[in-house]
Write a protein that holds these residues in place. Structure first.
Motif, PDB file in Angstrom:
ATOM      1  N   ARG A   2      35.085  20.426  13.624  1.00 31.40           N
ATOM      2  CA  ARG A   2      36.598  20.049  13.870  1.00 31.40           C
ATOM      3  C   ARG A   2      36.743  21.057  14.688  1.00 31.40           C
ATOM      4  N   GLU A   3      36.639  22.368  14.583  1.00 32.40           N
ATOM      5  CA  GLU A   3      36.844  23.456  15.412  1.00 32.40           C
ATOM      6  C   GLU A   3      36.653  22.903  17.202  1.00 32.40           C
TER       7      GLU A   3
ATOM      8  N   ARG B 166      46.320  19.405  13.298  1.00 34.05           N
ATOM      9  CA  ARG B 166      45.977  19.592  11.812  1.00 34.05           C
ATOM     10  C   ARG B 166      45.853  17.904  11.476  1.00 34.05           C
TER      11      ARG B 166
ATOM     12  N   THR C  84      39.530  14.509   8.720  1.00 32.62           N
ATOM     13  CA  THR C  84      38.618  15.455   7.842  1.00 32.62           C
ATOM     14  C   THR C  84      37.293  14.845   7.412  1.00 32.62           C
TER      15      THR C  84
ATOM     16  N   SER D 299      35.937  29.659  12.259  1.00 37.42           N
ATOM     17  CA  SER D 299      37.050  28.655  12.096  1.00 37.42           C
ATOM     18  C   SER D 299      38.207  28.660  12.705  1.00 37.42           C
ATOM     19  N   ASP D 300      38.363  29.743  13.705  1.00 38.91           N
ATOM     20  CA  ASP D 300      39.390  29.704  14.528  1.00 38.91           C
ATOM     21  C   ASP D 300      38.772  29.966  16.091  1.00 38.91           C
TER      22      ASP D 300
ATOM     23  N   GLU E 236      33.590  22.052   9.323  1.00 41.16           N
ATOM     24  CA  GLU E 236      34.726  22.737   9.787  1.00 41.16           C
ATOM     25  C   GLU E 236      34.377  23.022  11.345  1.00 41.16           C
ATOM     26  N   GLU E 237      33.192  23.568  11.628  1.00 42.60           N
ATOM     27  CA  GLU E 237      32.715  24.089  12.677  1.00 42.60           C
ATOM     28  C   GLU E 237      32.790  22.995  13.888  1.00 42.60           C
TER      29      GLU E 237
ATOM     30  N   GLU F 144      32.407  14.110   4.863  1.00 43.48           N
ATOM     31  CA  GLU F 144      33.157  15.088   5.274  1.00 43.48           C
ATOM     32  C   GLU F 144      32.812  15.677   6.792  1.00 43.48           C
TER      33      GLU F 144
END
Lengths: 454, 454
Positions: free
Chosen positions: B73-74, B13, B17, A2-3, B70-71, B67
C-alpha cells in the motif's frame, strides 16, 4: 517502511483562483521592454498585432493578483492540483538529513507544466475572436501543450518545430498531430524568416519564433503564442508555486531552498514567484536555485543587456541575460533549455542576487535523473534532470553540514518522449557538449544597439 | 462551461486495504488447472518451483478478501488512488444522454495498471528471499511495471521481450533499463525454449513466457512473475474496481455497463470483479463488456478448452477460451492484447453469460482513441482504444434508445510509447490485419489432449 511514500494532495476546490503577479513587488523601478525602432518603452500597441488585449493587460498588469477565468480553472481540473511528494527513498539513498519534496507537473496530458499557460492563452484568444494560434516548439513540450489547449477551445494551431527536434522526436510531433495541430519543420519555406535561415538546416528556437511571429503578424485572424519568457506566461505558471505552498503547509514544513530548471524561465517562475513574494514582503530567508545546461548557460555566463527574443529580430528588445539572439546552442537533449535568453523578471531577480544559478553538463544531469527514477519511480525529462542534479548537491551539502534542510524541487515533466537520451546515457554515448565561448562572443558582437540597463 | 471537467479523487487513506477475490462467489464448481502429465488438478506443489508460497496461497485462496500488505500500500501511494473522470466533453461530442465515466490507470510511473500486481509480486518474492525475477513482456507495459517494482524492492529483474516489440519499441526497453532491468530479445539463445523457436524470429508472448519460466525453474534464487491471466494477478488488480466503486458513489451514480479491454484479462478483472461480485451477491443488473482485438479474438472466436498458458507447453493446463497455445497473433499495435488465451475466471464468467465480448479491428479502435484524445486530452494506449470504441458504441446506443445510461470505462494506460501507431493511423497506413481462421484451426489441431471442461 510504513512511511516511505508521502504524497500531499489537494482537492479541486483548492486549485488557485488567482495567478500571482510578482511585478508590483519587484525591487527598484521596472525595466521596460523597448521598441527596437524607437528605443522607447514598448507598450500595449507594440503587442496588439500578435496578442489579444486580455493577455497584453496581464503582461503589463500592476495588480499583485490576476483572477483565473472559470473556464481555465475547469480545464486545469483535468490534471490539477498536481501532487507534491516527499522523496523519502531518494533521501535514504543519499543518506542525507535533508527533507526533499518535489512538485510533479508531469501529470498533465501533455506531460509537463506547459499547459498551465497554453490553456490560459488559448482561452483568451478564443474570447477575442481569434481563429488560429501560431507558435514554435523546441523539444515539443510547448507545442504539445498548445495543440491540446487549442483543441479544447476549438482553435486551429500551427506549430513551427525546430528542425533537429522534428527529425529526432517524431513522437512529440505525432502527439501534436493527434490533438489536431499542423506541425511544420523550421526553418520552413512558408515564411520570409524561414527562407532567410535555410542555411541553418537544424534550426533553433529563435528561428522558429521568428517564423511563428511572422505568420501571426501577417494574418489578422492568427495570433502568436509564446510558451515562456513573457510576464503573462510566468504569471500563468504561478499555480504551481501556490499549490506547492499549500502542500508544504500540509507537510508542516517551509522550504529552505527551492530548486528548478530554467530554459526561458516560466517553470522556475511558476514554482518560485509565490515563495519569492513572501521573501520580498515578509523577509523570509528562502534561497532560490536555478539549474541550467552548461551548453546554454544564460544566467551563469550571459551578459545582462537588451536583446531580441527571436533570432531574426522581430520582437521588442527585452532586458535579460543573453548569449546573443543569434547564438545557436549545441543540440543537447534538454531541448526545452536551449534558449539564448531568459524571462526578464527572472533575470532582474538574478541580478538582484535573490536567485542563484548553476550550470550542469548532460552526463551529471542524467546521472541524477537515473538515480531519481530508480528511487522515486518517475522517469524525469532531461530538463528537470538539471534541477535534480542541483537538488542532490543541496542534499549532500546538508549532509556535510549535518543540517535538516528542507528542499523543494520542481519536477516539471516526465521523460517518456526522451528515452533515446537515457539510451545514450546508459550506453555511455551521451556527450557533454562544449559551450563555445567563441560562438557566444560572436553572437554578443551582433547584439542590437540599445541603451545599457539602468 | 463551468462543469466540463469533473474528476473524482480519493485520499490515500481510501486506497483499498484488501483485494477482492471473486473465486468463492463464482457460480458452480471451480474448474481447476490440470497438471499436464497426470491430468490431475494442479495444486500448490506444481507451482512452488517458480512462485513464492504467499502468491500461491493467493492463487488458490478461498477467502473473499485478501489483505494488502502495508508495504505494498505504501508503494501504491506513488500513484493511487487513481482518478475517475466524467467524460463530459466526449458526451457532448457524441450528443448522447449517456453519462460516461473513466477510471484512469495511466498515472502510474510505468503508465498503466500493471504496477498494481508487479509491486505485490515483487514484495512477496522479496519476503520469500528470492534474488531475481524473470518475466516476459509484449508491448513492454508489464516489463516496465516489473522493472520498477523490482527496483523498489531491491530485486534483480530479467525480461524476455517479444522480438517484434523489442525492435519496434526501443523506448519501452530503455525505460526498463532505466529502472535497472536486463532486457533480452525473445526468442533468445539463452534458453532451450528460445533456441527451439528461433524459426519464429519476431517471437510471441507465448514463446517469451516459455523462456522466462525455464529460467525460473532452473535457478532456485530466481522466480517467475506473470503479468496477467492467473488468479492472483486478477486479485491484485481489484484495487481499480474498488476505488471506482467508491468514486461512482461520490458521483452519486451506478454504472449500467462497465467496459474494458481484454488481453490476458487482468485489467478487465481488476475493474469489473468488485462490481461482478455485487451482481452475484445482490442481483444488481450491471452489464460487463469486454473489448478485444479482431486480430486475436479469444473470447469471441476461441474454443473453451484446457490449454497451455505458454507456447512450448511448460505451464499447467488452464481452462480458458483459447486460439491454441502456439497461435501467433498478427502484429497489431495493441501488443498487450496479443495473447492466445484469457484468465480462467474471466472465461468462466463469459461462459456463464455474465460478461459480453466484442472484437474490433485497429482502425475503428484508433478512430475512437483519437476522438477521446481530442475531447478528453489524454492520449490512450492502443489497448484501451478498443474499450473506448465499445464505450462509444454504448453511448450511441443510449442516444438511439433515448436513455440516460451510465457507462464506466477502464482507461488502463496512456499511449506515450505508441505514437508510431497514431502516426500510422493519421497517415492512413494502419492495417486492419486479418485474423487467420486457418492458422487458428491449425493451432487448435495442436491443442493438448485433456478432458473437456465440465
Amino acid at each position: 517502511m510504513s512511511d516511505e511514500t508521502v504524497k500531499y494532495t489537494l482537492s479541486e476546490r483548492e486549485i488557485p483562483t488567482h495567478w500571482v503577479n510578482l511585478m508590483p513587488d519587484l525591487p527598484g523601478e521596472p525595466i521596460p521592454p523597448l521598441n527596437p525602432q524607437t528605443m522607447e518603452p514598448a507598450g500595449p500597441p507594440d503587442l496588439t498585432p500578435i496578442f489579444p488585449e486580455a493577455l497584453i493587460m496581464q503582461e503589463v498588469s500592476p495588480e499583485p493578483e490576476v483572477e483565473i477565468p472559470e473556464e481555465v480553472r475547469e480545464v486545469y481540473k483535468l490534471w490539477r492540483p498536481s501532487p507534491l511528494y516527499r522523496a523519502r527513498r531518494l533521501e535514504k539513498a543519499l543518506d542525507t538529513p535533508a527533507h526533499i519534496y518535489y512538485k510533479y507537473e508531469g501529470v498533465s496530458p501533455a506531460g509537463s507544466h506547459k499547459p498551465n499557460s497554453a490553456v490560459a492563452q488559448a482561452y483568451e484568444n478564443k474570447q477575442a475572436g481569434i481563429k488560429r494560434l501560431a507558435t514554435e516548439t523546441g523539444a515539443g513540450q510547448w507545442g504539445s501543450a498548445l495543440a491540446l489547449a487549442c483543441r479544447l477551445f476549438d482553435l486551429e494551431c500551427v506549430i513551427y518545430m525546430v528542425g533537429s527536434s522534428y527529425d529526432q522526436k517524431p513522437y512529440r510531433r505525432s502527439m501534436m498531430q493527434t490533438w489536431g495541430a499542423t506541425v511544420l519543420r523550421s526553418p520552413s519555406e512558408t515564411t520570409d524568416a524561414g527562407r532567410s535561415q535555410l542555411s541553418h538546416p537544424t534550426g533553433s528556437l529563435g528561428i522558429a519564433i521568428s517564423e511563428a511571429v511572422e505568420v501571426a503578424a501577417k494574418d489578422p485572424e492568427t495570433n502568436y503564442s509564446l510558451g515562456s519568457v513573457l510576464n503573462h506566461v510566468c504569471l500563468h505558471q504561478t499555480v504551481i508555486g501556490q499549490e506547492a505552498m499549500a502542500q508544504m503547509a500540509l507537510a508542516g514544513e517551509e522550504p529552505d531552498v527551492v530548486v528548478g530548471c530554467v530554459g526561458g524561465g516560466s517553470n522556475f517562475a511558476g514554482l518560485t514567484f509565490p515563495f519569492i513574494r513572501r521573501v520580498l514582503r515578509d523577509g523570509a530567508t528562502t534561497r532560490f536555485l536555478a539549474a541550467e545546461p552548461a551548453a546554454c548557460p544564460t544566467l551563469t555566463r550571459g551578459v545582462y543587456r537588451y536583446d531580441f527574443g527571436d533570432t531574426v529580430g522581430m520582437t521588442p528588445l527585452l532586458p535579460m541575460y543573453t548569449l546573443g539572439h543569434d547564438f545557436v546552442p549545441p543540440p543537447v537533449h534538454a531541448g526545452g533549455l536551449r534558449y539564448h535568453g531568459d524571462a526578464p523578471i527572472l533575470c532582474a531577480l538574478v541580478k538582484e542576487g535573490l536567485i542563484e544559478a548553476r550550470a550542469y553538463a548532460q552526463n551529471p544531469a542524467f546521472e541524477a535523473a537515473l538515480m531519481f527514477a530508480r528511487d522515486e519511480g518517475i522517469v524525469p525529462g532531461p530538463e528537470p534532470a538539471h534541477a535534480i542534479r542541483a537538488t542532490i548537491e543541496e542534499a549532500l551539502a546538508a549532509r556535510e553540514a549535518g543540517e535538516e534542510r528542507v528542499i523543494l524541487l520542481g519536477l516539471s515533466g516526465h521523460g517518456h518522449f526522451d528515452m533515446s537520451a537515457y539510451d545514450d546515457y546508459l550506453a555511455g554515448r551521451l556527450e557533454d557538449i562544449e559551450f563555445s565561448e567563441a560562438d557566444m562572443q560572436a553572437a554578443l558582437d551582433r547584439l542590437p544597439e540599445a541603451p545599457a540597463i539602468a
